[in-house]
Design an enzyme around this catalytic site. Sequence first.
Site, short mmCIF file in Angstrom:
data_model
loop_
_atom_site.label_atom_id
_atom_site.label_comp_id
_atom_site.label_asym_id
_atom_site.label_seq_id
_atom_site.Cartn_x
_atom_site.Cartn_y
_atom_site.Cartn_z
N ASP A 126 34.61 86.93 14.72
CA ASP A 126 34.96 86.15 15.92
C ASP A 126 34.65 84.69 15.65
O ASP A 126 33.67 84.38 14.96
CB ASP A 126 34.23 86.66 17.16
CG ASP A 126 32.73 86.64 17.02
OD1 ASP A 126 32.12 85.60 17.37
OD2 ASP A 126 32.14 87.64 16.56
N ASP A 175 33.66 87.52 27.66
CA ASP A 175 32.34 87.29 27.05
C ASP A 175 31.38 86.95 28.19
O ASP A 175 31.39 85.84 28.72
CB ASP A 175 32.45 86.14 26.05
CG ASP A 175 31.11 85.75 25.43
OD1 ASP A 175 30.10 86.41 25.72
OD2 ASP A 175 31.08 84.76 24.67
N GLU A 185 27.43 86.88 29.08
CA GLU A 185 26.11 86.92 28.45
C GLU A 185 25.25 85.80 29.02
O GLU A 185 25.56 85.21 30.05
CB GLU A 185 26.25 86.78 26.93
CG GLU A 185 27.00 85.52 26.51
CD GLU A 185 27.03 85.33 25.00
OE1 GLU A 185 25.94 85.14 24.43
OE2 GLU A 185 28.13 85.36 24.40
#
Length: 277
Positions: free
Chosen positions: A76, A165, A167
């Site tokens: 990534d 994503d 987090e």
Amino acid sequence: MSVHTIRSSRRSRFRAAGPLLAALSLLLALPVAAQAADTPSVPERGSAYLGMGVAAHDGVGGLPRDTRAAQTEGVDVASYQGNVNWSALWNSGVKWAYSKATEGTYYTNPSFAQQYNGSYNVGMIRGAYHFATPDTTSGAAQANYFVDHGGGWSKDGKTLPGVLDIEWNPYGAQCYGKSASAMVSWIRDFANTYKSRTGRDVVIYTATSWWQSCTGNSAAFGSTNPLWVARYASSVGALPAGWGFYTMWQYTSTGPTVGDHNKFNGALDRVQALANG
């Protein structure tokens, strides 16, 4: 008293006062310097990337053990990596990739075209990810922004579904100031909007410890959304609630050519199956 004597006296007083003034200036500056040292630096908005907080919060262990189970290597990337040498990665065995497309509703990756198209052009199956900032705009707004700026999907056998994503917040409180129930609602808002726009369930990237802290270890998404879990250790460890297995595992941020390396939980045909939906 002569003019010369007066001037000499004044110069003497100024010289005597010099060290005192310097000491006073130092004392006044000390609290400011101490405060600056105690204040953690906040990165620039838009600079976040997949796994940014993993090492700092969960630590770094060994590399994955060889289980002999079929797995497929992936990477990534984000803007800080710039133009990526995709041929070198392909030749090293990397077969799939994700590139950061967007963050919040205020940022697009200036290197996205080279990264997204470059990985495709060497033969990789690739997709795009969105760095969530739940404290700035709604889940629906960010899902729409993502789809409109590179996060879409097409059934061409080479495009993976988009990734959320979610987090640690690099810009402030780790849970973005949200309660666990509010965080779950925000994620659901994003996931539902993404599916309505693309027909695909968004992949959720997270770390188990963050998920436990910030969603109350919600099991709401395990039956619908593929899991991409982050853990820099020799084994993937415990998974977030609701998921009996992971689809992808980010296992290091210090891999060759590109730092962030991942294992897909299956052979290349399973990567292709996820791309085809």
